[in-house]
Design a protein around this motif. Sequence first.
Motif, mmCIF file in Angstrom:
data_model
loop_
_atom_site.group_PDB
_atom_site.id
_atom_site.type_symbol
_atom_site.label_atom_id
_atom_site.label_comp_id
_atom_site.label_asym_id
_atom_site.label_seq_id
_atom_site.Cartn_x
_atom_site.Cartn_y
_atom_site.Cartn_z
ATOM 1 N N ASN A 46 -2.956 7.984 6.539
ATOM 2 C CA ASN A 46 -1.811 7.148 6.937
ATOM 3 C C ASN A 46 -0.884 6.830 5.770
ATOM 4 O O ASN A 46 0.322 6.661 5.960
ATOM 5 N N LEU A 47 -1.420 6.750 4.552
ATOM 6 C CA LEU A 47 -0.568 6.390 3.414
ATOM 7 C C LEU A 47 0.133 7.603 2.806
ATOM 8 O O LEU A 47 1.097 7.459 2.069
ATOM 9 N N TYR A 88 0.813 -1.225 0.000
ATOM 10 C CA TYR A 88 0.000 0.000 0.000
ATOM 11 C C TYR A 88 0.843 1.269 0.000
ATOM 12 O O TYR A 88 0.580 2.201 -0.757
ATOM 13 N N SER A 89 1.864 1.320 0.852
ATOM 14 C CA SER A 89 2.658 2.562 0.888
ATOM 15 C C SER A 89 3.562 2.648 -0.333
ATOM 16 O O SER A 89 3.792 3.733 -0.866
ATOM 17 N N GLY A 90 4.065 1.492 -0.794
ATOM 18 C CA GLY A 90 4.941 1.488 -1.972
ATOM 19 C C GLY A 90 4.211 1.953 -3.221
ATOM 20 O O GLY A 90 4.734 2.761 -4.000
ATOM 21 N N ALA A 129 3.895 7.593 2.401
ATOM 22 C CA ALA A 129 4.454 7.983 1.106
ATOM 23 C C ALA A 129 4.551 9.499 0.917
ATOM 24 O O ALA A 129 5.524 10.002 0.335
ATOM 25 N N GLY A 130 3.550 10.233 1.398
ATOM 26 C CA GLY A 130 3.575 11.694 1.240
ATOM 27 C C GLY A 130 4.758 12.287 1.976
ATOM 28 O O GLY A 130 5.502 13.122 1.448
ATOM 29 N N GLN A 131 4.949 11.829 3.215
ATOM 30 C CA GLN A 131 6.075 12.364 3.989
ATOM 31 C C GLN A 131 7.425 11.899 3.416
ATOM 32 O O GLN A 131 8.396 12.650 3.435
ATOM 33 N N VAL A 134 11.894 7.556 7.694
ATOM 34 C CA VAL A 134 10.643 8.327 7.599
ATOM 35 C C VAL A 134 9.785 8.006 8.831
ATOM 36 O O VAL A 134 9.624 6.842 9.212
ATOM 37 N N ALA A 135 9.248 9.055 9.445
ATOM 38 C CA ALA A 135 8.522 8.895 10.719
ATOM 39 C C ALA A 135 7.314 7.968 10.569
ATOM 40 O O ALA A 135 6.712 7.882 9.492
ATOM 41 N N GLY A 136 6.954 7.305 11.637
ATOM 42 C CA GLY A 136 5.802 6.402 11.627
ATOM 43 C C GLY A 136 4.492 7.168 11.457
ATOM 44 O O GLY A 136 4.421 8.384 11.669
ATOM 45 N N CYS A 137 3.458 6.434 11.097
ATOM 46 C CA CYS A 137 2.178 7.079 10.788
ATOM 47 C C CYS A 137 1.565 7.715 12.037
ATOM 48 O O CYS A 137 1.321 8.932 12.083
#
Length: 337
Positions: free
Chosen positions: A307-308, A11-13, A313-315, A152-155
């Motif tokens: 969250n995604l 999902y994040s990829g 991914a945005g962050q 990258v920081a956690g959600c």
Amino acid sequence: MNVVIIGASGYSGAELASLVAKHPTLSLTGCYVSAHSLDKHKLLSELYPEHLGLLDLPLQPLNEHALADITHSADYVCLCTDHKVSVDLAPQFLALGKKVFDLSGGYRLASNDDYLTYYGFEHQHPELLNEAAYGLAEWNSEAIAKAQLVAVAGCYPTAALNALKPLQQAGLLSDERIIINAVSGVTGAGRKASIGTHFCEVSLAPYGLFNHRHGPEIQQHLGHKVLFTPHLGNFPRGILETIYVQLKPGVTSEQVAKAYQVLADEPLIRLLGSKIPSIKGVAKQPYVDIAWQQQGSQLIVMAAIDNLLKGAAGQALQCINLSMGLPHTTGLVGAFK
Ligand SMILES: NC(=O)C1=CN([C@@H]2O[C@H](COP(=O)(O)OP(=O)(O)OC[C@H]3O[C@@H](n4cnc5c(N)ncnc54)[C@H](OP(=O)(O)O)[C@@H]3O)[C@@H](O)[C@H]2O)C=CC1
Ligand SMILES: CC(=O)N[C@@H](CCC(=O)OP(=O)(O)O)C(=O)O
């Protein structure tokens, strides 16, 4: 800059692949899955038909041949893989001279002991824990821009830390433990099938009481004790956190409002004042929405993110932008209209 994504079918990829593919100065040069993945050689757009025409790239198995290809084809490597996989892969790509953006928790904590306690494995590369820059974009931009490895920081921590750091920085927090109740949508648990996160099985329930790995992550990067309880809710994407804060005696609403002004010019943070934020307001959006209401020395802070996106991914893209000296928002604001 050329970007490859490891774990692109997740999902994040996949979210990151779509952002990179639309970005004005990045090229998506490779999408990878594990060597024996059931999805290898499929097109990413077969898995995510909404990206037909944008992500018609094959998912390549990450084998020796792929590693040799990545040596030539990538400037930036994004790890959208499980924590342990990321811990193993990051040093390999760093050794190839790549800049690594890890979306997992594999390099977010400073202490090796915490990995044993909260992640259930002994960290195999503790020497890199000090070198990784924590990818909380609004708060650590200089280190992110310089680092070879960005964790990258956690959600959940992204929402909590943006909501609480202004108060901490302004010295308004009492010593009381801060209570954070959070609800996440089901994509937060990743794409891999499991009964516990099967959409039809999920209603609304807490999990990870007292031992979720985001508790120590928030605590470490806030410098204040917290009690963090996540919940899983029956919606696809988004996180909403309700945070109970005891202020120092005598702290006024003007002081609280002034503390949040530190974020007022951040383009990916929206300060709502006393209005109530919602999942609907942030789903498929790159922002953190932050709001608060106060009664005496009790403050309730609310924070919402996708969250995604802001949570993953945005962050990650924000961190990539910082590495290139671009504005935080490039490829993010306007991308979801
Ligand atoms: N989902 C979310 O909201 C957030 C996730 N994260 C973090 O991002 C990371 C990815 O999460 P998410 O996208 O949810 O996970 P998914 O389970 O959806 O995806 C994981 C991806 O990794 C691939 N993969 C698994 N093993 C390997 C391997 N050995 N080598 C290469 N690729 C591999 C999988 O494909 P295959 O198994 O077919 O090989 C898949 O593409 C995790 O560390 C997660 O904690 C961070 C913030 C938010
Ligand atoms: C709903 C759900 O299961 N969420 C995940 C957190 C999302 C995630 O993948 O965590 P990182 O940000 O640490 O990578 C969990 O609680 O494990």
